[in-house]
Design a protein around this motif. Structure first.
Motif, PDB file in Angstrom:
ATOM      1  N   MET A  40     -19.620 -17.349   5.411  1.00 17.05           N
ATOM      2  CA  MET A  40     -18.876 -17.279   6.649  1.00 17.05           C
ATOM      3  C   MET A  40     -17.843 -16.157   6.524  1.00 17.05           C
ATOM      4  N   THR A  41     -17.781 -15.269   7.501  1.00 16.26           N
ATOM      5  CA  THR A  41     -16.830 -14.166   7.520  1.00 16.26           C
ATOM      6  C   THR A  41     -15.667 -14.533   8.428  1.00 16.26           C
ATOM      7  N   LYS A  42     -14.455 -14.309   7.917  1.00 17.97           N
ATOM      8  CA  LYS A  42     -13.256 -14.593   8.690  1.00 17.97           C
ATOM      9  C   LYS A  42     -12.691 -13.283   9.226  1.00 17.97           C
ATOM     10  N   THR A  43     -12.425 -13.211  10.505  1.00 23.28           N
ATOM     11  CA  THR A  43     -11.869 -12.021  11.128  1.00 23.28           C
ATOM     12  C   THR A  43     -10.356 -12.161  11.246  1.00 23.28           C
ATOM     13  N   ILE A  44      -9.655 -11.122  10.811  1.00 23.56           N
ATOM     14  CA  ILE A  44      -8.195 -11.105  10.906  1.00 23.56           C
ATOM     15  C   ILE A  44      -7.810 -10.163  12.042  1.00 23.56           C
ATOM     16  N   THR A  45      -6.957 -10.641  12.947  1.00 24.76           N
ATOM     17  CA  THR A  45      -6.471  -9.795  14.032  1.00 24.76           C
ATOM     18  C   THR A  45      -4.947  -9.764  14.004  1.00 24.76           C
ATOM     19  N   PHE A  46      -4.389  -8.664  14.486  1.00 20.64           N
ATOM     20  CA  PHE A  46      -2.944  -8.497  14.533  1.00 20.64           C
ATOM     21  C   PHE A  46      -2.519  -8.263  15.971  1.00 20.64           C
ATOM     22  N   LYS A  47      -1.389  -8.851  16.352  1.00 17.80           N
ATOM     23  CA  LYS A  47      -0.842  -8.605  17.684  1.00 17.80           C
ATOM     24  C   LYS A  47      -0.129  -7.267  17.719  1.00 17.80           C
ATOM     25  N   THR A  48       0.504  -6.888  16.601  1.00 16.83           N
ATOM     26  CA  THR A  48       1.245  -5.634  16.554  1.00 16.83           C
ATOM     27  C   THR A  48       0.330  -4.487  16.163  1.00 16.83           C
ATOM     28  N   LYS A  49       0.639  -3.329  16.658  1.00 15.07           N
ATOM     29  CA  LYS A  49      -0.118  -2.132  16.295  1.00 15.07           C
ATOM     30  C   LYS A  49       0.705  -1.205  15.415  1.00 15.07           C
ATOM     31  N   VAL A  50       2.010  -1.526  15.255  1.00 20.53           N
ATOM     32  CA  VAL A  50       2.901  -0.719  14.427  1.00 20.53           C
ATOM     33  C   VAL A  50       3.764  -1.644  13.589  1.00 20.53           C
ATOM     34  N   LEU A  51       3.793  -1.414  12.290  1.00 18.58           N
ATOM     35  CA  LEU A  51       4.675  -2.136  11.382  1.00 18.58           C
ATOM     36  C   LEU A  51       5.795  -1.184  10.991  1.00 18.58           C
ATOM     37  N   ARG A  52       7.038  -1.510  11.366  1.00 19.07           N
ATOM     38  CA  ARG A  52       8.194  -0.647  11.119  1.00 19.07           C
ATOM     39  C   ARG A  52       8.930  -1.155   9.882  1.00 19.07           C
ATOM     40  N   ILE A  53       8.982  -0.327   8.838  1.00 20.36           N
ATOM     41  CA  ILE A  53       9.546  -0.729   7.557  1.00 20.36           C
ATOM     42  C   ILE A  53      10.763   0.122   7.233  1.00 20.36           C
ATOM     43  N   GLY A  54      11.864  -0.539   6.855  1.00 21.63           N
ATOM     44  CA  GLY A  54      13.070   0.158   6.427  1.00 21.63           C
ATOM     45  C   GLY A  54      13.135   0.228   4.912  1.00 21.63           C
ATOM     46  N   TYR A  55      13.616   1.352   4.403  1.00 17.50           N
ATOM     47  CA  TYR A  55      13.812   1.501   2.971  1.00 17.50           C
ATOM     48  C   TYR A  55      15.112   2.257   2.727  1.00 17.50           C
ATOM     49  N   GLN A  56      15.640   2.129   1.531  1.00 12.68           N
ATOM     50  CA  GLN A  56      16.880   2.806   1.192  1.00 12.68           C
ATOM     51  C   GLN A  56      16.596   4.158   0.562  1.00 12.68           C
ATOM     52  N   SER A  57      17.614   4.993   0.513  1.00 11.07           N
ATOM     53  CA  SER A  57      17.444   6.387   0.116  1.00 11.07           C
ATOM     54  C   SER A  57      16.888   6.576  -1.293  1.00 11.07           C
ATOM     55  N   SER A  58      16.934   5.547  -2.119  1.00 20.91           N
ATOM     56  CA  SER A  58      16.398   5.679  -3.475  1.00 20.91           C
ATOM     57  C   SER A  58      14.879   5.772  -3.473  1.00 20.91           C
ATOM     58  N   GLY A  59      14.251   5.554  -2.339  1.00 18.29           N
ATOM     59  CA  GLY A  59      12.802   5.668  -2.236  1.00 18.29           C
ATOM     60  C   GLY A  59      12.115   4.334  -2.413  1.00 18.29           C
ATOM     61  N   ASP A  60      10.819   4.368  -2.282  1.00 14.06           N
ATOM     62  CA  ASP A  60      10.053   3.135  -2.356  1.00 14.06           C
ATOM     63  C   ASP A  60       8.645   3.481  -2.813  1.00 14.06           C
ATOM     64  N   LEU A  61       8.187   2.857  -3.873  1.00  8.81           N
ATOM     65  CA  LEU A  61       6.872   3.139  -4.435  1.00  8.81           C
ATOM     66  C   LEU A  61       5.747   2.849  -3.447  1.00  8.81           C
ATOM     67  N   VAL A  62       5.888   1.817  -2.651  1.00 13.58           N
ATOM     68  CA  VAL A  62       4.849   1.486  -1.672  1.00 13.58           C
ATOM     69  C   VAL A  62       4.743   2.597  -0.629  1.00 13.58           C
ATOM     70  N   ARG A  63       5.875   3.146  -0.219  1.00 14.09           N
ATOM     71  CA  ARG A  63       5.875   4.238   0.769  1.00 14.09           C
ATOM     72  C   ARG A  63       5.256   5.493   0.175  1.00 14.09           C
ATOM     73  N   VAL A  64       5.655   5.839  -1.038  1.00 12.77           N
ATOM     74  CA  VAL A  64       5.186   7.070  -1.678  1.00 12.77           C
ATOM     75  C   VAL A  64       3.678   7.045  -1.915  1.00 12.77           C
ATOM     76  N   THR A  65       3.146   5.910  -2.315  1.00 10.49           N
ATOM     77  CA  THR A  65       1.713   5.818  -2.611  1.00 10.49           C
ATOM     78  C   THR A  65       0.851   5.688  -1.357  1.00 10.49           C
ATOM     79  N   GLY A  66       1.450   5.267  -0.245  1.00  3.39           N
ATOM     80  CA  GLY A  66       0.688   5.118   0.995  1.00  3.39           C
ATOM     81  C   GLY A  66      -0.267   3.935   0.991  1.00  3.39           C
ATOM     82  N   VAL A  67      -0.030   2.980   0.109  1.00  2.00           N
ATOM     83  CA  VAL A  67      -0.956   1.851  -0.031  1.00  2.00           C
ATOM     84  C   VAL A  67      -1.031   0.997   1.237  1.00  2.00           C
ATOM     85  N   LEU A  68       0.086   0.796   1.909  1.00  2.00           N
ATOM     86  CA  LEU A  68       0.044  -0.011   3.141  1.00  2.00           C
ATOM     87  C   LEU A  68      -0.744   0.680   4.245  1.00  2.00           C
TER      88      LEU A  68
END
Length: 97
Positions: free
Chosen positions: A1-29
């Motif tokens: 059985m395949t489960k379908t995931i849907t999102f109501k939002t089309k944009v996820l807005r993420i705040g980070y501090q000036s020291s940077g963020d590994l998730v942002r730099v790698t583009g994994v999200l």
């Protein structure tokens, strides 16, 4: 059985501090969410209190700050949901002695 995931939002807005963020730099999200039709937008903040205020007024959806800013924001009446995570390994929870 395949489960379908849907999102109501089309944009996820993420705040980070000036020291940077590994998730942002790698583009994994962006790589994970693009196939689901969700775009990631990043907003940089100099300090945690400014990030928390942006979250409180709806300018960002999620962000990473130190321990103190969310305590003061919550004490001032901000509605906050805390997220936490950790990497589980074979030695997680074991002492070093």
């Amino acid at each position: 059985m395949t489960k379908t995931i849907t999102f109501k939002t089309k944009v996820l807005r993420i705040g980070y501090q000036s020291s940077g963020d590994l998730v942002r730099v790698t583009g994994v999200l962006e790589k994970r969410l693009e196939p689901l039709g969700v775009k990631v937008e990043w907003a940089q903040f100099a300090q945690g209190p400014q990030l928390m205020e942006a979250m409180n007024v709806g300018k960002i959806d999620v962000g990473s700050v130190g321990e103190t800013p969310p305590i003061f924001a919550q004490a001032a009446g901000a509605r906050i949901v805390y997220l936490a995570g950790r990497r589980i390994t074979a030695t997680s929870g074991k002492g070093s002695a």
